[in-house]
Design an enzyme around this catalytic site. Structure first.
Site, PDB file in Angstrom:
ATOM      1  N   TYR A   1       0.820  -1.208   0.000  1.00  0.00           N
ATOM      2  CA  TYR A   1       0.000   0.000   0.000  1.00  0.00           C
ATOM      3  C   TYR A   1       0.854   1.258   0.000  1.00  0.00           C
ATOM      4  CZ  TYR A   1      -3.841  -3.159   0.584  1.00  0.00           C
ATOM      5  OH  TYR A   1      -4.742  -4.171   0.367  1.00  0.00           O
TER       6      TYR A   1
ATOM      7  N   TYR B   1     -15.588   3.918   2.526  1.00  0.00           N
ATOM      8  CA  TYR B   1     -14.982   2.902   1.671  1.00  0.00           C
ATOM      9  C   TYR B   1     -14.027   2.078   2.539  1.00  0.00           C
ATOM     10  CZ  TYR B   1     -12.119   0.650  -1.834  1.00  0.00           C
ATOM     11  OH  TYR B   1     -11.444  -0.296  -2.562  1.00  0.00           O
TER      12      TYR B   1
ATOM     13  N   MET C   1     -11.064   0.092   2.800  1.00  0.00           N
ATOM     14  CA  MET C   1      -9.874  -0.189   2.000  1.00  0.00           C
ATOM     15  C   MET C   1      -9.364  -1.592   2.295  1.00  0.00           C
ATOM     16  SD  MET C   1      -7.827   3.465   2.031  1.00  0.00           S
ATOM     17  CE  MET C   1      -7.536   3.513   3.812  1.00  0.00           C
TER      18      MET C   1
ATOM     19  N   HIS D   1     -14.128  -3.091  -2.427  1.00  0.00           N
ATOM     20  CA  HIS D   1     -13.815  -3.982  -3.539  1.00  0.00           C
ATOM     21  C   HIS D   1     -13.315  -5.291  -2.949  1.00  0.00           C
ATOM     22  CE1 HIS D   1     -13.357   0.001  -5.487  1.00  0.00           C
ATOM     23  NE2 HIS D   1     -13.850  -0.635  -6.539  1.00  0.00           N
TER      24      HIS D   1
ATOM     25  N   ASN E   1     -12.406 -14.438  -3.909  1.00  0.00           N
ATOM     26  CA  ASN E   1     -12.325 -14.447  -2.444  1.00  0.00           C
ATOM     27  C   ASN E   1     -13.708 -14.740  -1.837  1.00  0.00           C
ATOM     28  OD1 ASN E   1     -11.826 -14.064   0.264  1.00  0.00           O
ATOM     29  ND2 ASN E   1     -10.605 -12.205  -0.033  1.00  0.00           N
TER      30      ASN E   1
ATOM     31  N   TYR F   1     -19.114 -10.557   4.121  1.00  0.00           N
ATOM     32  CA  TYR F   1     -19.817  -9.279   3.956  1.00  0.00           C
ATOM     33  C   TYR F   1     -21.304  -9.467   3.688  1.00  0.00           C
ATOM     34  CZ  TYR F   1     -15.346  -6.873   4.033  1.00  0.00           C
ATOM     35  OH  TYR F   1     -14.139  -6.374   4.429  1.00  0.00           O
TER      36      TYR F   1
ATOM     37  N   LYS G   1     -23.210 -11.631   4.980  1.00  0.00           N
ATOM     38  CA  LYS G   1     -23.876 -11.855   6.278  1.00  0.00           C
ATOM     39  C   LYS G   1     -24.295 -10.537   6.922  1.00  0.00           C
ATOM     40  CE  LYS G   1     -20.770 -14.173   8.464  1.00  0.00           C
ATOM     41  NZ  LYS G   1     -19.950 -14.964   9.382  1.00  0.00           N
TER      42      LYS G   1
ATOM     43  N   TYR H   1      -9.284  -5.011 -12.396  1.00  0.00           N
ATOM     44  CA  TYR H   1      -9.126  -3.985 -11.349  1.00  0.00           C
ATOM     45  C   TYR H   1      -7.753  -4.088 -10.690  1.00  0.00           C
ATOM     46  CZ  TYR H   1     -10.020  -1.408  -7.020  1.00  0.00           C
ATOM     47  OH  TYR H   1      -9.948  -0.531  -5.974  1.00  0.00           O
TER      48      TYR H   1
ATOM     49  N   LYS I   1      -3.793  -5.138 -10.491  1.00  0.00           N
ATOM     50  CA  LYS I   1      -2.701  -5.176 -11.463  1.00  0.00           C
ATOM     51  C   LYS I   1      -1.803  -6.400 -11.324  1.00  0.00           C
ATOM     52  CE  LYS I   1      -3.937  -1.211 -13.080  1.00  0.00           C
ATOM     53  NZ  LYS I   1      -5.253  -1.349 -13.633  1.00  0.00           N
TER      54      LYS I   1
END
Length: 161
Positions: free
Chosen positions: A34, A76, A78, A114, A119, A126, A128, A140, A142
């Site tokens: 990151y 969002y 991350m 995202h 996965n 999520y 749930k 999306y 790289k």
């Protein structure tokens, strides 16, 4: 560990002094590195970014960014992750519920993220909590395979107390 002894799961704010903990957790959990912007966004999100501790061991984190769209704010996510040996203990749930509670308190109506299309554990986690797949983005990512992601979104209805 003694019989009947319950280990405390706690959340702590991320600050400059413990930023290295977040960087170490991310290095172990995620296949990408990151940027400085990620970490400055995580810090700017204040209470929306937390380190998770199992006892006194840092075992996970949630890092969010607050995106403003006119007057509205969208949270969002991350990153959200827990080290493998500590999964299934409610740590991810505690972190996500913390962020969802903050959204309700601050009248934020949308939270999104995202997730890599392969996965399935994350997607099911999520879902749930009421997140839905609202988009698919091809290529999306790289440097990871598959490179495609889903956008998961939860629209939060505000309740009057």
């Amino acid at each position: 560990m003694g019989v009947g002894r319950e280990v405390c799961i706690s959340l702590e704010n991320v600050r400059y002094k413990n930023m290295m903990q977040l960087k170490k957790i991310n290095t172990v959990l995620f296949p990408v590195r990151y940027s400085d912007k990620y970490y400055s966004d995580a810090l700017a999100a204040a209470d929306f970014t937390k380190l998770a501790y199992y006892g006194d061991i840092c075992v996970g984190s949630i890092a969010c960014r607050l995106d403003k769209e006119g007057e509205a704010v969208c949270v969002y996510i991350m990153t959200l992750g827990v080290l493998a040996p500590y999964r299934g203990l409610g740590i991810g749930t505690k972190m996500l519920n913390h962020v969802l509670d903050l959204c309700i308190k601050q009248n934020i109506r949308e939270i999104c993220l995202h997730v890599q299309t392969s996965n399935e554990d994350a997607i099911n986690f999520y879902k749930k909590f009421g997140f839905e797949v609202t988009n698919t983005i091809q290529n999306y990512y790289k440097n990871i395979t598959p490179p495609h992601c889903y956008v998961l979104t939860k629209f939060i209805s505000q309740t009057k107390e």
